[in-house]
Design a protein around this motif. Structure first.
Motif, mmCIF file in Angstrom:
data_model
loop_
_atom_site.group_PDB
_atom_site.id
_atom_site.type_symbol
_atom_site.label_atom_id
_atom_site.label_comp_id
_atom_site.label_asym_id
_atom_site.label_seq_id
_atom_site.Cartn_x
_atom_site.Cartn_y
_atom_site.Cartn_z
ATOM 1 N N LEU A 97 3.918 -2.538 -5.716
ATOM 2 C CA LEU A 97 2.908 -2.538 -4.739
ATOM 3 C C LEU A 97 2.345 -3.686 -4.323
ATOM 4 N N GLU A 98 2.493 -4.690 -4.862
ATOM 5 C CA GLU A 98 2.133 -6.107 -4.212
ATOM 6 C C GLU A 98 2.982 -6.287 -3.005
ATOM 7 N N VAL A 99 4.381 -6.102 -3.299
ATOM 8 C CA VAL A 99 5.294 -6.108 -2.066
ATOM 9 C C VAL A 99 5.033 -5.224 -0.997
ATOM 10 N N MET A 100 4.570 -3.923 -1.425
ATOM 11 C CA MET A 100 4.447 -2.980 -0.157
ATOM 12 C C MET A 100 3.269 -3.558 0.517
ATOM 13 N N LEU A 101 1.948 -3.855 -0.237
ATOM 14 C CA LEU A 101 0.874 -4.144 0.551
ATOM 15 C C LEU A 101 1.011 -5.409 1.332
ATOM 16 N N ASN A 102 1.975 -6.439 0.887
ATOM 17 C CA ASN A 102 2.006 -7.677 1.810
ATOM 18 C C ASN A 102 2.906 -7.098 3.071
ATOM 19 N N MET A 103 4.043 -6.299 2.930
ATOM 20 C CA MET A 103 4.414 -5.830 4.190
ATOM 21 C C MET A 103 3.684 -4.836 5.038
#
Length: 231
Positions: A97-103
């Protein structure tokens, strides 16, 4: 600081609910967690009540409505800049989720799906419980792409992340697993491109608590047609 609202539909997940809440609380981001117990009868409700300090909002359904019904109940309480769906089992890794939010932020995406099969060898993903499930998911995704003019590899993934302004525009009506094809089709009706990124996934069997069934596949086909053609 950007805030992510995490909606957690939950039904009879006593073995995993506490673990998933702990994993979400370990995330290094500003978040709001909304947990909806969909009338569990296996002891999950008691576990949630004893750990209510781990979430920001808890909703208890008096009768079982389904995954979509849980999301509908939570929708009105969302106050983050972005919103995502998190199943209460351990099939999906919250660290993604952290990776997705940053994207989402870096690319100004309005919608981002976490794909279980993107950049992976088709039909040989050991994280799925059967080749048939991979094949069925592939066919349903192709069907969705044709009607919705998208280019997805995994239309029925749980990890669907939306900008709140987009999520607010969608009037959800489906109370069961048809939530997935419904929201994909309604986003497509708004001419919004759905982006994807690869995520980790560890599927479980029906004996371990898997709930989606063969009939849900047929319902998915009907739902896409219903909201793309019969809208």
């Amino acid at each position: 600081m950007t805030k992510l609202s995490i909606i957690i539909p939950c039904y009879n997940e006593k073995r995993t609910i506490n673990l998933i809440l702990d994993k979400l609380n370990e995330l290094k981001l500003k978040k709001q967690t909304i947990l909806v117990d969909d009338c569990s009868n296996d002891g999950t409700k008691d576990i949630i009540q004893n750990n209510s300090n781990k979430v920001d909002k808890v909703i208890f359904h008096e009768k079982n409505l389904g995954k979509g019904g849980a999301i509908i109940s939570a929708k009105k309480f969302v106050d983050g800049d972005y919103v995502v769906i998190q199943d209460a089992d351990l099939e999906y890794n919250p660290n993604d989720l952290e990776v997705m939010l940053n994207m989402m932020i870096e690319n100004s995406y309005e919608v981002l799906y976490g794909s279980r099969v993107l950049n992976k060898q088709r039909y040989k993903n050991d994280n799925f419980t059967s080749v048939f499930r991979i094949f069925a998911n592939h066919l349903l995704t192709i069907f969705s792409n044709v009607f919705n003019n998208q280019n997805l590899t995994d239309a029925h993934t749980c990890y669907k992340m939306f900008k709140k302004s987009v999520f607010d525009k969608i009037e959800l009506k489906e109370y069961d697993f048809a939530f997935c094809p419904e929201i994909t089709t309604k986003i497509s009706n708004l001419k919004i491109k759905i982006h994807e990124t690869s995520i980790s996934y560890q599927g479980r069997s029906y004996s371990e608590g898997k709930k989606i069934s063969f009939k849900d596949g047929f319902k998915a086909l009907y739902t896409v047609i219903k909201y793309s053609i019969l809208k």
